[in-house]
Design a protein around this motif. Structure first.
Motif, PDB file in Angstrom:
ATOM      1  N   PRO A 276       0.864  -1.283  -0.193  1.00  0.00           N
ATOM      2  CA  PRO A 276      -0.194  -0.091   0.173  1.00  0.00           C
ATOM      3  C   PRO A 276       0.805   1.409  -0.024  1.00  0.00           C
ATOM      4  N   ALA A 277       0.350   2.209  -0.792  1.00  0.00           N
ATOM      5  CA  ALA A 277       1.049   3.433  -0.790  1.00  0.00           C
ATOM      6  C   ALA A 277       1.167   4.059   0.643  1.00  0.00           C
ATOM      7  N   ASN A 278       0.202   3.950   1.438  1.00  0.00           N
ATOM      8  CA  ASN A 278       0.552   4.740   2.700  1.00  0.00           C
ATOM      9  C   ASN A 278       1.487   3.872   3.686  1.00  0.00           C
ATOM     10  N   SER A 279       1.484   2.593   3.392  1.00  0.00           N
ATOM     11  CA  SER A 279       2.616   1.936   4.205  1.00  0.00           C
ATOM     12  C   SER A 279       4.156   2.088   3.551  1.00  0.00           C
ATOM     13  N   ALA A 280       4.094   2.430   2.136  1.00  0.00           N
ATOM     14  CA  ALA A 280       5.396   2.765   1.456  1.00  0.00           C
ATOM     15  C   ALA A 280       6.002   4.052   1.808  1.00  0.00           C
ATOM     16  N   LYS A 281       5.151   5.016   2.017  1.00  0.00           N
ATOM     17  CA  LYS A 281       5.750   6.385   1.855  1.00  0.00           C
ATOM     18  C   LYS A 281       6.634   6.768   2.993  1.00  0.00           C
ATOM     19  N   PRO A 282       6.213   6.424   4.408  1.00  0.00           N
ATOM     20  CA  PRO A 282       7.046   6.932   5.402  1.00  0.00           C
ATOM     21  C   PRO A 282       8.634   5.848   5.235  1.00  0.00           C
ATOM     22  N   VAL A 283       8.374   4.663   4.767  1.00  0.00           N
ATOM     23  CA  VAL A 283       9.485   3.872   4.822  1.00  0.00           C
ATOM     24  C   VAL A 283      10.490   4.473   3.723  1.00  0.00           C
ATOM     25  N   LEU A 284      10.053   5.029   2.402  1.00  0.00           N
ATOM     26  CA  LEU A 284      10.741   5.683   1.472  1.00  0.00           C
ATOM     27  C   LEU A 284      11.377   6.918   1.956  1.00  0.00           C
ATOM     28  N   ASP A 285      10.745   7.607   2.745  1.00  0.00           N
ATOM     29  CA  ASP A 285      11.060   8.846   3.158  1.00  0.00           C
ATOM     30  C   ASP A 285      12.421   8.455   4.245  1.00  0.00           C
TER      31      ASP A 285
END
Length: 394
Positions: A276-285
Motif C-alpha cells: 500500500p502507498a500509505n505503508s510505503a511512503k514513510p519507509v521511502l522517506d
C-alpha cells in the motif's frame, strides 16, 4: 497440493533448522534467490506466492509544480483508464540488477520501478528490495528506452522496498502517491510495469481492488529462517515476472501500491498483491534520509513453543504453560541481561507473547532502540524476569 518457486521471500520454514532467528547475528546478506514456498488457504489447498522478478533480458508529497496536470478540457469520449495511464506511465521505469564480482557478471535480474521524487539534481526511484538485492550494480531504463546508471540509496527486507537514485536530466514526470486507506473494494486498479523483461516494458493491465488488506506470511533470509508478515493490497490486475516494483494506480493516475507478488498455482488466477502507498511512503522517506530502517533487537535466537517440536521434560515447564518462545541461543543485549538457552519467554513488558512473530512485532511496532524491555520467562520451571536495553538490529 501445488508447489511454487518464490525467488525471494518464502512462506515455508527452512529445511535446515526449525530455529527462527529473532534478532542479533543474522547469518545472511540477502534473501534466498530460489526457494520453495507455500501459502495454505482453504480446506487442504496449497497455493503458491511468487515474487515477480524477471530474468535479465523529504516527505513524499508531490506538488502540481513537480508534476503538472493537463489544463485542457477533458474529451468527453476519452477512456478514463487511458487518461490515468497517460499521467504516470513515463514515471514507470525498468530496473536492471547485475551482480558483478572481480569484473565478472555472476548473475542478474530485472524488475520495475517508479520515479517518485526529484531533489538535488537526482531522480529517486522506488522498487522492491527483492529486485535489487540480487546484485550490486544497477541500471534504470526510462520509458523512451534511455539507459541510466543508478545507485542504491537504501533498502529494507521487511517491507520489501528499496530506493535508487539517478541523474534527473530530462525527467519530466514524477508519480503522485494516492491515499491507499481510502481504497474501495471493486474500484479500478491498473498495473504498469515490464513483465518478462524489456520486450514488454510499460505493459498496462487492468483489474479491480479485490481486498484493501491481506496478510501474507513470508520467510526472509538465505535459508528462510526469519518469519514475517506483510500487509498488502489484493488485486486481480494481471501481474507477472518483471512487474515487481512497478506501479498500481487508480483512475486519477495516482500510485496506490507498489506491485510485489502474486499467488501462482494451477487453476488460480487474479491473485496479485501490492504494498500500500500509505505503508510505503514513510519507509521511502526514511530510506532517503538514512539509507535504512533502524529496528530494535533483543539478541536472541528462538523458536515457538509447540508440543510437537519441544521436549517439555527438558524445559521442565508447568503444565499450564503451552505457549511462548523458546530461546535457542543468545547474543547481547539478552546475553548481558542474563537470558540463556532453554529459557521460555512468555511476556514482554505487560504483553503476553505466544510466538516469535508476536515477539518480533512487539519489538518493531512498540519499542525503539535504547528502550528498556522487561522480559518474563520460565527457567527450570521457575518464573523469572529480567530487564534489558534494546540495541540496534544489524
Amino acid at each position: 497440493m501445488g508447489l511454487f518457486e518464490d525467488e525471494f521471500y518464502s512462506t515455508k520454514p527452512s529445511r535446515r533448522s526449525a530455529r527462527v532467528r529473532q534478532s542479533g547475528r543474522h547469518p545472511y546478506r540477502g534473501l534466498a534467490l530460489m526457494v520453495a514456498a507455500a501459502l495454505i488457504v482453504g480446506s487442504g489447498t496449497t497455493l503458491l506466492v511468487t515474487r515477480q522478478l524477471a530474468p535479465k533480458s523529504s516527505p513524499l508529497v508531490i506538488t502540481e509544480a513537480n508534476n503538472p496536470r493537463p489544463t485542457a478540457t477533458p474529451d468527453p469520449d476519452s477512456d478514463p483508464v487511458v487518461e490515468a495511464v497517460s499521467r504516470v506511465q513515463t514515471a514507470v521505469v525498468s530496473v536492471i540488477t547485475t551482480d558483478v564480482k572481480e569484473d565478472l557478471v555472476q548473475n542478474g535480474g530485472m524488475g520495475s520501478g517508479v520515479i517518485f521524487k526529484k531533489e538535488d539534481g537526482k531522480a529517486l526511484v522506488v522498487t522492491n528490495n527483492h529486485v535489487i538485492e540480487t546484485g550490486n550494480t544497477y541500471e534504470v531504463v526510462l520509458a523512451d528506452g534511455t539507459h541510466r546508471e543508478a545507485k542504491l540509496v537504501g533498502s529494507d527486507a521487511y517491507t520489501d522496498l528499496a530506493v535508487l537514485s539517478m541523474k534527473d536530466d530530462g525527467i519530466k514526470t514524477v508519480a503522485e502517491f494516492g491515499d491507499s486507506d481510502k481504497l474501495r473494494v471493486g474500484e479500478t486498479a491498473i498495473a504498469i510495469g515490464n513483465p518478462l523483461g524489456l520486450s514488454f516494458s510499460h505493459t498496462i493491465t487492468k483489474g479491480i481492488i479485490s481486498s484493501k488488506q491481506q496478510t501474507i506470511p513470508v520467510y526472509l533470509g538465505q535459508n528462510g529462517d526469519v518469519r514475517w508478515e506483510m500487509e498488502v493490497i489484493q488485486t486481480d490486475a494481471p501481474i507477472n515476472h518483471g512487474n515487481s516494483g512497478g506501479a498500481l494506480i487508480n483512475l486519477k493516475g495516482q500510485v496506490i501500491g507498489i506491485n510485489s507478488m502474486k499467488i501462482s498455482d494451477t487453476g488460480v488466477e487474479g491473485l496479485g498483491f501490492a504494498i500500500p502507498a500509505n505503508s510505503a511512503k514513510p519507509v521511502l522517506d526514511t530510506l532517503v534520509k538514512e539509507g535504512k530502517i533502524k529496528r530494535p533487537k533483543m539478541g536472541i535466537y528462538s523458536e515457538d513453543l509447540q508440543p510437537f517440536t519441544i521436549d517439555f521434560d527438558v524445559l521442565k515447564l508447568p503444565k499450564s504453560v503451552t505457549k511462548g518462545v523458546v530461546v535457542t541461543d543468545v547474543a547481547d543485549p539478552a546475553k548481558s541481561a542474563g537470558l540463556v538457552a532453554k529459557d521460555v519467554i512468555v511476556q514482554l513488558d505487560q504483553q503476553e507473547i505466544d510466538s516469535t512473530m508476536e515477539l518480533r512485532k512487539y519489538l518493531f511496532y512498540k519499542k525503539k532502540i535504547g528502550d528498556k524491555l522487561d522480559v518474563t520467562f520460565y527457567r527450570e520451571g521457575k518464573k523469572e524476569k529480567v530487564t534489558l536495553t534494546l540495541s540496534e538490529l544489524d
